[in-house]
Design a protein around this motif. Sequence first.
Motif, PDB file in Angstrom:
ATOM      1  N   GLN A   1      85.750 -83.929  95.613  1.00  0.00           N
ATOM      2  CA  GLN A   1      84.310 -83.711  95.463  1.00  0.00           C
ATOM      3  C   GLN A   1      83.651 -85.009  94.996  1.00  0.00           C
ATOM      4  O   GLN A   1      84.012 -85.551  93.945  1.00  0.00           O
ATOM      5  N   ASP A   2      82.720 -85.502  95.791  1.00  0.00           N
ATOM      6  CA  ASP A   2      81.962 -86.688  95.380  1.00  0.00           C
ATOM      7  C   ASP A   2      80.691 -86.241  94.657  1.00  0.00           C
ATOM      8  O   ASP A   2      80.041 -85.279  95.073  1.00  0.00           O
ATOM      9  N   CYS A   3      80.355 -86.959  93.607  1.00  0.00           N
ATOM     10  CA  CYS A   3      79.184 -86.596  92.792  1.00  0.00           C
ATOM     11  C   CYS A   3      78.420 -87.859  92.411  1.00  0.00           C
ATOM     12  O   CYS A   3      78.914 -88.969  92.575  1.00  0.00           O
ATOM     13  N   HIS A   4      77.244 -87.672  91.841  1.00  0.00           N
ATOM     14  CA  HIS A   4      76.447 -88.822  91.438  1.00  0.00           C
ATOM     15  C   HIS A   4      75.462 -88.412  90.346  1.00  0.00           C
ATOM     16  O   HIS A   4      75.117 -87.232  90.227  1.00  0.00           O
ATOM     17  N   ALA A   5      75.049 -89.363  89.568  1.00  0.00           N
ATOM     18  CA  ALA A   5      73.887 -89.149  88.693  1.00  0.00           C
ATOM     19  C   ALA A   5      72.902 -90.234  89.061  1.00  0.00           C
ATOM     20  O   ALA A   5      73.232 -91.413  89.066  1.00  0.00           O
ATOM     21  N   LEU A   6      71.701 -89.836  89.445  1.00  0.00           N
ATOM     22  CA  LEU A   6      70.697 -90.789  89.901  1.00  0.00           C
ATOM     23  C   LEU A   6      70.147 -91.584  88.719  1.00  0.00           C
ATOM     24  O   LEU A   6      70.294 -91.170  87.561  1.00  0.00           O
ATOM     25  N   PRO A   7      69.492 -92.738  89.007  1.00  0.00           N
ATOM     26  CA  PRO A   7      68.952 -93.541  87.900  1.00  0.00           C
ATOM     27  C   PRO A   7      68.009 -92.733  87.003  1.00  0.00           C
ATOM     28  O   PRO A   7      67.954 -92.948  85.797  1.00  0.00           O
ATOM     29  N   ASP A   8      67.260 -91.762  87.583  1.00  0.00           N
ATOM     30  CA  ASP A   8      66.360 -90.979  86.721  1.00  0.00           C
ATOM     31  C   ASP A   8      67.093 -89.794  86.077  1.00  0.00           C
ATOM     32  O   ASP A   8      66.497 -89.019  85.335  1.00  0.00           O
ATOM     33  N   GLU A   9      68.404 -89.662  86.367  1.00  0.00           N
ATOM     34  CA  GLU A   9      69.268 -88.619  85.777  1.00  0.00           C
ATOM     35  C   GLU A   9      68.770 -87.207  86.023  1.00  0.00           C
ATOM     36  O   GLU A   9      69.050 -86.300  85.239  1.00  0.00           O
TER      37      GLU A   9
ATOM     38  N   PHE B   1      67.316 -79.115  90.089  1.00  0.00           N
ATOM     39  CA  PHE B   1      66.044 -78.414  89.853  1.00  0.00           C
ATOM     40  C   PHE B   1      64.931 -79.401  89.469  1.00  0.00           C
ATOM     41  O   PHE B   1      63.774 -79.006  89.315  1.00  0.00           O
ATOM     42  N   GLY B   2      65.310 -80.656  89.244  1.00  0.00           N
ATOM     43  CA  GLY B   2      64.308 -81.689  88.986  1.00  0.00           C
ATOM     44  C   GLY B   2      64.147 -82.090  87.526  1.00  0.00           C
ATOM     45  O   GLY B   2      63.245 -82.844  87.182  1.00  0.00           O
ATOM     46  N   PHE B   3      65.039 -81.588  86.639  1.00  0.00           N
ATOM     47  CA  PHE B   3      64.927 -81.910  85.213  1.00  0.00           C
ATOM     48  C   PHE B   3      65.855 -83.065  84.845  1.00  0.00           C
ATOM     49  O   PHE B   3      67.004 -83.119  85.311  1.00  0.00           O
ATOM     50  N   LYS B   4      65.368 -83.918  83.957  1.00  0.00           N
ATOM     51  CA  LYS B   4      66.230 -84.996  83.443  1.00  0.00           C
ATOM     52  C   LYS B   4      67.366 -84.374  82.627  1.00  0.00           C
ATOM     53  O   LYS B   4      67.120 -83.537  81.756  1.00  0.00           O
ATOM     54  N   ASP B   5      68.590 -84.770  82.938  1.00  0.00           N
ATOM     55  CA  ASP B   5      69.771 -84.220  82.245  1.00  0.00           C
ATOM     56  C   ASP B   5      70.429 -85.333  81.436  1.00  0.00           C
ATOM     57  O   ASP B   5      70.001 -86.481  81.474  1.00  0.00           O
ATOM     58  N   GLY B   6      71.487 -84.975  80.738  1.00  0.00           N
ATOM     59  CA  GLY B   6      72.268 -85.984  80.015  1.00  0.00           C
ATOM     60  C   GLY B   6      71.568 -86.505  78.772  1.00  0.00           C
ATOM     61  O   GLY B   6      71.790 -87.642  78.359  1.00  0.00           O
ATOM     62  N   ILE B   7      70.734 -85.681  78.138  1.00  0.00           N
ATOM     63  CA  ILE B   7      69.970 -86.156  76.970  1.00  0.00           C
ATOM     64  C   ILE B   7      70.677 -85.841  75.650  1.00  0.00           C
ATOM     65  O   ILE B   7      70.886 -86.711  74.822  1.00  0.00           O
ATOM     66  N   SER B   8      71.032 -84.571  75.461  1.00  0.00           N
ATOM     67  CA  SER B   8      71.486 -84.137  74.135  1.00  0.00           C
ATOM     68  C   SER B   8      73.010 -84.195  74.009  1.00  0.00           C
ATOM     69  O   SER B   8      73.733 -83.552  74.775  1.00  0.00           O
TER      70      SER B   8
ATOM     71  N   LEU C   1      57.814 -90.269  76.212  1.00  0.00           N
ATOM     72  CA  LEU C   1      58.683 -89.629  75.212  1.00  0.00           C
ATOM     73  C   LEU C   1      59.976 -89.143  75.878  1.00  0.00           C
ATOM     74  O   LEU C   1      61.076 -89.321  75.349  1.00  0.00           O
ATOM     75  N   GLY C   2      59.833 -88.557  77.077  1.00  0.00           N
ATOM     76  CA  GLY C   2      61.007 -88.045  77.787  1.00  0.00           C
ATOM     77  C   GLY C   2      62.028 -89.131  78.051  1.00  0.00           C
ATOM     78  O   GLY C   2      63.238 -88.886  78.023  1.00  0.00           O
ATOM     79  N   ALA C   3      61.560 -90.360  78.285  1.00  0.00           N
ATOM     80  CA  ALA C   3      62.462 -91.464  78.629  1.00  0.00           C
ATOM     81  C   ALA C   3      62.978 -92.208  77.400  1.00  0.00           C
ATOM     82  O   ALA C   3      63.801 -93.108  77.531  1.00  0.00           O
ATOM     83  N   ASP C   4      62.509 -91.835  76.216  1.00  0.00           N
ATOM     84  CA  ASP C   4      62.860 -92.599  75.013  1.00  0.00           C
ATOM     85  C   ASP C   4      64.029 -91.940  74.268  1.00  0.00           C
ATOM     86  O   ASP C   4      63.850 -90.943  73.561  1.00  0.00           O
TER      87      ASP C   4
END
Length: 442
Positions: free
Chosen positions: A158-166, A170-177, A282-285
Amino acid sequence: MNTSVLNLEDIQSGVLLPRPTPFAATYIILRIDDRTGGRELMRRLSTVVASASHVSSPDRDTWVSVALSFNGLQALGVPQTSLDSFPPQFQQGMAARAKMLGDQGESSPENWEKPLGSADVHVVVTAVSPDSEHLESALERARQSYRQLTGVTAIWRQDCHALPDEKEAFGFKDGISHPAIEGTGIPGSNPREQPLRVGEFVLGYPDEIGDGSTTPQPEILGRNGSYVVFRKLHQRVAAFRQYVKAKAASALSEELLAAKLMGRWRSGAPLALCPVHDDPTLGADPRRNNDFLFKEDDAIGYKTPPGSHIRRMNPRDANVAGLPRIHRMIRRGTSYGPPLPAGVMEDDGVERGLMFAFVGAHLGRQFEFVQSEWMNDSAFFGGTSGKDPVSGSSDGTGAFEIPRRPIRMCLQDLPRFVITRGGEYCFLPSLSALRWLAELKF
Ligand code: HEM
């Protein structure tokens, strides 16, 4: 021996190190039909797998990690007394736990993608890198360890990726908490959260409630290891968009409604800190976007609904039954498949979603508890019905409550947006455990 000092050199980097951003990853599943070949595989992999101590090495962002299912340990000929010392959840494997995990109907193991959930899944090799060029070199190193090895066969990829905007599908930024972990030097993302004891994530060390006595035996096999839960989760993106559009109202725009389901705006900005309007800065900080608790400021959930994804998955200091600190986890979510283009409202039949990965030392009280009690039940926060609106096992009859003044809003007919395609419970051995497995006799 001082048993509380963390031996980073012996721990696989995939356990503790955060992944690079952006990154590409590949999962490969191997089946072992011959234990001599399987042991040679362990020997070769022990020279390829990176340790958590290489934080400052130039290629710290590119690594290979290796995990084994219970069937995999059996295929290598691990002695029965040792197999018996693993927790029952791991011994049974994910497919056997399906009902409790909410994997029913379309998500039930008989509908899983083959060979996921079968007794053929023995070894899961993961290669991670910031770009596809370095990924290929990491993959090549991994391939060399099983190429032309009698009795070892690659059976799934299985190939996967995380885009630069993460952003996930569904369109939500992941990998934050992420939690902070004592002794690792790796900071958590919430400055208000006390670091967790390392035994919550690495076997053989004191944890939040004990001395780490649940380590599989012998010590050389269990210590410095961890567990990883892989789940391939298909996301029904068009259905999610349709639901949000249909339920939006003048008082609740589509974007605010989507944020109420998640607990964060799509930019990653938390409702806890900006409840009315999005704040992409704020979302990006990373210094601010996870700096909040719930109890003092938002006990009822007027900002972040108690039933939203992030508040369920980590209620922080909110008034809930039980102790949130003993149910924390490290997550390594990675998208697969192409994004559904913006504005498309009909399903295009393309397979896309999240390769979810949990890392922790306690399958039962961490992953399974969160999946069954917090994701698919509401009793823990006093809710009467309803499951996680993003990733829960809803069946079209569920409801989602949004506390509001003067009266709360209740969204009905919540469908299931995430379908399980399969997965497995695996053990992430330490580097010395890999060598021990390679040297098994008989
Ligand atoms: C396709 C399914 C899923 C999607 C799309 C999804 C998406 C997200 C997003 C966008 C966030 C917020 C960003 C962040 O805090 O990093 C998040 C947070 C989180 N998710 Fe999920 N998730 C999914 C499944 C799961 C599953 C299966 C679990 C665990 C059983 C889980 C546990 C968590 C946790 C623990 C957090 C952090 C909560 C916090 O500390 O505030 N998620 N998820």
